[in-house]
Design a protein around this motif. Structure first.
Motif, PDB file in Angstrom:
ATOM      1  N   GLU A 309      60.145 -53.683 105.688  1.00  0.00           N
ATOM      2  CA  GLU A 309      59.530 -53.669 104.354  1.00  0.00           C
ATOM      3  C   GLU A 309      60.514 -54.163 103.300  1.00  0.00           C
ATOM      4  OE1 GLU A 309      57.473 -50.086 103.383  1.00  0.00           O
ATOM      5  OE2 GLU A 309      56.340 -50.045 105.246  1.00  0.00           O
ATOM      6  N   ASN A 310      61.201 -55.243 103.623  1.00  0.00           N
ATOM      7  CA  ASN A 310      62.250 -55.762 102.751  1.00  0.00           C
ATOM      8  C   ASN A 310      62.329 -57.279 102.951  1.00  0.00           C
ATOM      9  OD1 ASN A 310      64.857 -56.588 101.721  1.00  0.00           O
ATOM     10  ND2 ASN A 310      65.426 -54.427 101.693  1.00  0.00           N
ATOM     11  N   GLY A 311      62.159 -58.034 101.877  1.00  0.00           N
ATOM     12  CA  GLY A 311      62.117 -59.485 101.976  1.00  0.00           C
ATOM     13  C   GLY A 311      63.409 -60.190 101.656  1.00  0.00           C
ATOM     14  N   LYS A 312      64.521 -59.444 101.495  1.00  0.00           N
ATOM     15  CA  LYS A 312      65.757 -60.095 101.046  1.00  0.00           C
ATOM     16  C   LYS A 312      66.256 -61.146 102.031  1.00  0.00           C
ATOM     17  CE  LYS A 312      70.392 -59.207  99.250  1.00  0.00           C
ATOM     18  NZ  LYS A 312      70.906 -60.441  99.864  1.00  0.00           N
ATOM     19  N   VAL A 313      66.319 -60.809 103.317  1.00  0.00           N
ATOM     20  CA  VAL A 313      66.847 -61.760 104.299  1.00  0.00           C
ATOM     21  C   VAL A 313      65.947 -62.991 104.379  1.00  0.00           C
ATOM     22  CG1 VAL A 313      67.323 -62.128 106.748  1.00  0.00           C
ATOM     23  CG2 VAL A 313      68.056 -60.016 105.645  1.00  0.00           C
ATOM     24  N   LEU A 314      64.642 -62.785 104.381  1.00  0.00           N
ATOM     25  CA  LEU A 314      63.688 -63.893 104.429  1.00  0.00           C
ATOM     26  C   LEU A 314      63.836 -64.778 103.190  1.00  0.00           C
ATOM     27  CD1 LEU A 314      61.331 -65.152 106.002  1.00  0.00           C
ATOM     28  CD2 LEU A 314      59.793 -63.591 104.787  1.00  0.00           C
ATOM     29  N   THR A 315      64.002 -64.145 102.039  1.00  0.00           N
ATOM     30  CA  THR A 315      64.189 -64.886 100.790  1.00  0.00           C
ATOM     31  C   THR A 315      65.468 -65.708 100.822  1.00  0.00           C
ATOM     32  OG1 THR A 315      62.925 -63.269  99.488  1.00  0.00           O
ATOM     33  CG2 THR A 315      64.505 -64.644  98.297  1.00  0.00           C
ATOM     34  N   ASP A 316      66.568 -65.068 101.231  1.00  0.00           N
ATOM     35  CA  ASP A 316      67.859 -65.777 101.273  1.00  0.00           C
ATOM     36  C   ASP A 316      67.806 -66.952 102.250  1.00  0.00           C
ATOM     37  OD1 ASP A 316      68.836 -63.992  99.448  1.00  0.00           O
ATOM     38  OD2 ASP A 316      69.965 -62.785 100.899  1.00  0.00           O
ATOM     39  N   TRP A 317      67.158 -66.746 103.399  1.00  0.00           N
ATOM     40  CA  TRP A 317      67.049 -67.830 104.387  1.00  0.00           C
ATOM     41  C   TRP A 317      66.203 -68.974 103.845  1.00  0.00           C
ATOM     42  CZ3 TRP A 317      62.321 -69.210 106.742  1.00  0.00           C
ATOM     43  CH2 TRP A 317      62.428 -70.203 107.719  1.00  0.00           C
ATOM     44  N   VAL A 494      62.131 -71.030  95.952  1.00  0.00           N
ATOM     45  CA  VAL A 494      62.032 -69.608  96.288  1.00  0.00           C
ATOM     46  C   VAL A 494      62.362 -68.771  95.065  1.00  0.00           C
ATOM     47  CG1 VAL A 494      62.868 -67.802  97.836  1.00  0.00           C
ATOM     48  CG2 VAL A 494      62.660 -70.157  98.664  1.00  0.00           C
ATOM     49  N   MET A 495      61.619 -67.672  94.880  1.00  0.00           N
ATOM     50  CA  MET A 495      61.784 -66.800  93.717  1.00  0.00           C
ATOM     51  C   MET A 495      62.378 -65.460  94.136  1.00  0.00           C
ATOM     52  SD  MET A 495      57.929 -67.509  92.310  1.00  0.00           S
ATOM     53  CE  MET A 495      58.045 -66.454  90.876  1.00  0.00           C
ATOM     54  N   ASP A 496      63.149 -64.861  93.254  1.00  0.00           N
ATOM     55  CA  ASP A 496      63.670 -63.503  93.444  1.00  0.00           C
ATOM     56  C   ASP A 496      62.848 -62.551  92.594  1.00  0.00           C
ATOM     57  OD1 ASP A 496      65.913 -63.538  95.279  1.00  0.00           O
ATOM     58  OD2 ASP A 496      66.944 -64.768  93.792  1.00  0.00           O
ATOM     59  N   LEU A 497      61.929 -61.833  93.219  1.00  0.00           N
ATOM     60  CA  LEU A 497      61.092 -60.873  92.490  1.00  0.00           C
ATOM     61  C   LEU A 497      61.366 -59.438  92.923  1.00  0.00           C
ATOM     62  CD1 LEU A 497      57.645 -62.746  92.490  1.00  0.00           C
ATOM     63  CD2 LEU A 497      59.365 -62.649  90.675  1.00  0.00           C
ATOM     64  N   GLY A 498      62.444 -59.245  93.691  1.00  0.00           N
ATOM     65  CA  GLY A 498      62.764 -57.911  94.193  1.00  0.00           C
ATOM     66  C   GLY A 498      62.611 -57.860  95.700  1.00  0.00           C
ATOM     67  N   GLU A 499      63.247 -56.882  96.324  1.00  0.00           N
ATOM     68  CA  GLU A 499      63.298 -56.833  97.774  1.00  0.00           C
ATOM     69  C   GLU A 499      61.956 -56.530  98.433  1.00  0.00           C
ATOM     70  OE1 GLU A 499      66.416 -54.140  98.878  1.00  0.00           O
ATOM     71  OE2 GLU A 499      67.998 -55.576  98.363  1.00  0.00           O
ATOM     72  N   ALA A 500      61.004 -56.048  97.665  1.00  0.00           N
ATOM     73  CA  ALA A 500      59.683 -55.777  98.240  1.00  0.00           C
ATOM     74  C   ALA A 500      58.905 -57.058  98.502  1.00  0.00           C
ATOM     75  CB  ALA A 500      58.870 -54.880  97.315  1.00  0.00           C
ATOM     76  N   PHE A 501      59.347 -58.176  97.900  1.00  0.00           N
ATOM     77  CA  PHE A 501      58.522 -59.377  97.890  1.00  0.00           C
ATOM     78  C   PHE A 501      59.175 -60.552  98.623  1.00  0.00           C
ATOM     79  CE2 PHE A 501      57.511 -57.085  93.910  1.00  0.00           C
ATOM     80  CZ  PHE A 501      56.158 -56.858  94.130  1.00  0.00           C
ATOM     81  N   PHE A 502      58.334 -61.423  99.089  1.00  0.00           N
ATOM     82  CA  PHE A 502      58.740 -62.770  99.475  1.00  0.00           C
ATOM     83  C   PHE A 502      57.848 -63.708  98.683  1.00  0.00           C
ATOM     84  CE2 PHE A 502      58.335 -66.493 102.484  1.00  0.00           C
ATOM     85  CZ  PHE A 502      59.573 -67.028 102.133  1.00  0.00           C
TER      86      PHE A 502
END
Length: 562
Positions: A309-317, A494-502
């Motif tokens: 339930e965390n999109g940080k790794v997906l976002t960074d990739w 890609v946007m940074d909207l918080g770790e809950a999101f991709f």
């Protein structure tokens, strides 16, 4: 055409070998160009979505399986998928088709070339070109065992005392397999994937000619997409890793040159289940190698992000994904006939996190396959599970299963690239434990076959999980196919909207934009965006002054309006 000759000079170096091979290739190309080859679509677009399936996926008594599949495809799937990837439909001896006995025949259990041609009237077709290895039961290998001198160098013999410690091992099997020749002599032969899958020796130019003949035959039989199976292993040189060799790349480029020459518009796709950096190397310079590469990190990254339930790794990739040339794009997928590979996310996700995810899945719903490392240890190579079950726990209800599954497929359908959906996914399939018991193979968990009547009943019954998945995924696909901002080559930010999101924007040079937001949590989360939008999924207008609350696993496809 002269480029092909230069490729041969790089691969073989010896002019005495190159000239006759070059003469034979030119002859074969000229012969096929005289034949009526079906015109190919020039370039891909937002309507191109691939269905991955086995030829014998659905069955009826006394009817060729490919004919049954075509009827089922026309009724339920044609509206969604422009292209059908029929997994190896040739006679085979193991690995559900990837140990090919005869490259030029259709497995009689599913039909004949007539059934393939009939299916091509409903869909553009993708064939597997299993170019790295052939079945131990093939005529080629049987001739080798019988001592036929023509086939002596079709395969790679080695003394088992040779140091092969640098060779990359994709499986926990011996690299060399002992065979007994007809005269009683023993030989150790190179078998990268299994004792039944004998690696071909492309350093023998006669093997190249044989395999180019197969490639041209597939084009003649209607293949518009050609998948180069395990192509990274195609060239062996002792003392190297024997993967991604520069001559392996040159062979892919040569295949591309031949395809472009005889049937421009045919798409060459490399299947290299490796870390991202190595995978995208098969784009070459963006114009001379693969048209598409499999986006192998995507399945495990989406799974990891939804599980945690965390999109940080997906976002960074996703931020590292550079725009491709107009001649290349990604082949995106979440599920396939194979498992969910772990190698592509090594270096993206810490090893301890990978092992933790594997452990969690193994305890809940999945089987695990391992590879052997150079030091003799073993590491998880792939997770064997349907994607629907991978995303969920045994105790979850169907509504929650569908929510997680559909948000994952929104990611698949909205990223740059051509999306491919495995048939088990559009059918909402669960793990096939009986199949594993029957075959003894972990991968059978995600390769279930069906009786047509039973499958159709489930798809039409509104109370079934299959019905819910099929209809919701079909609805999303239909919207995706009509949105030009989902063209495979449209840019992404890609946007940074918080770790809950991709989340990301797709935008073109004319200033048109579409914002895609996925909530990866099983709870409502406030998202800080502003503006006036139309949700292209629902056609509802939304005006956001400061923020919007997005529901559990909800996703939005938002187009700004004035």
């Amino acid at each position: 055409m002269e480029t092909i000759k230069k490729r041969l000079e790089f691969i073989y170096e010896d002019q005495d070998i190159i000239d006759p091979v070059w003469t034979e290739i030119k002859k074969r190309i000229h012969e096929i160009k005289k034949k009526p080859i079906r015109q190919r679509k020039q370039k891909w677009d937002e309507k191109d979505i691939v269905l991955i399936t086995y030829g014998d996926q659905v069955k009826e008594e006394e009817i060729p399986a490919l004919k049954t599949f075509k009827n089922m495809y026309d009724r339920f799937l044609a509206k969604n998928f422009e292209i059908v990837h029929i997994l190896p439909f040739y006679p085979y001896s193991s690995d559900d088709g990837f140990s090919v006995i005869d490259y030029k025949k259709v497995n009689p259990t599913i039909g004949e070339w007539k059934e393939v041609k009939d299916l091509s009237k409903s869909a553009r077709l993708m064939f597997d070109y299993v170019c790295n290895h052939i079945s131990s039961q093939s005529d080629w290998f049987q001739n080798y065992l019988e001592g036929n001198p023509h086939y002596k160098d079709y395969f790679i013999e080695l003394d088992p005392s040779v140091d092969l410690s640098t060779v990359t091992r994709p499986r926990a099997y011996p690299l060399l397999t002992k065979f007994k020749l007809l005269n009683g002599e023993e030989r150790y032969v190179w078998t990268t994937f299994s004792e039944d899958q004998i690696d071909l020796n492309f350093s023998n130019p006669q093997v190249l000619l044989e395999m180019l003949d197969v490639l041209l035959f597939y084009i003649e039989e209607g293949a518009e997409y050609i998948r180069l199976d395990a192509v990274g292993f195609i060239w062996k040189e002792i003392g190297t890793t024997c993967i991604h060799h520069e001559k392996a790349h040159e062979l892919v480029k040569l295949f591309r040159d031949v395809v472009d020459e005889v049937a421009n518009g045919t798409v060459v796709i490399t299947e290299t289940n490796v870390p991202h950096k190595d995978n995208i190397s098969y784009f070459g310079n963006g114009h001379d190698e693969a048209h598409m590469v499999y986006q192998f990190p995507l399945p495990p990254l989406v799974l990891y992000s939804i599980m945690r339930e965390n999109g940080k790794v997906l976002t960074d990739w996703a931020k590292t994904l550079h725009d491709t040339s107009q001649d290349t794009t990604y082949f995106n997928f979440l599920a396939s006939h194979d498992g969910i590979g772990m190698n592509p996310i090594r270096g993206i996700i810490p090893e301890e996190e990978i092992l933790s995810m594997v452990k969690d899945l193994q305890e809940e719903v999945a089987l695990v396959s391992y590879k052997r490392n150079p030091d003799g240890s073993e590491s998880p190579y792939e997770i064997n599970v349907t994607y629907l079950d991978a995303l969920n726990k045994k105790t979850d209800n169907d509504d929650l299963r569908v929510k997680r599954f559909i948000v994952a497929h929104s990611i698949l359908l909205t990223l740059p690239g051509v999306p491919a959906v495995y048939i088990q996914s559009i059918l909402g399939s669960r793990n096939d434990y009986k199949g594993v018991s029957r075959t003894g193979m972990n991968r059978s968990i995600n390769r279930q076959k069906y009786k047509l009547e039973e499958l159709e009943e489930d798809l039409l019954n509104q109370g079934t999980l299959r019905h819910k998945v099929y209809n919701q995924l079909s609805d999303m696909i239909s919207v995706r196919k009509e949105e030009k901002l989902f063209h495979p080559n449209i840019a992404m930010e890609v946007m940074d909207l918080g770790e809950a999101f991709f989340a990301f924007d797709r935008f073109n040079k004319y200033g048109e934009k579409l914002t895609v937001i996925h909530n990866l949590k099983n709870e409502e989360v406030e998202c800080s965006i502003t503006g006036k939008f139309i949700n292209v999924l629902t056609q509802n207008k939304i005006e956001i002054d400061d923020s919007i609350v997005i529901g559990p696993y909800q996703f939005l496809w938002l187009k700004p309006i004035n």
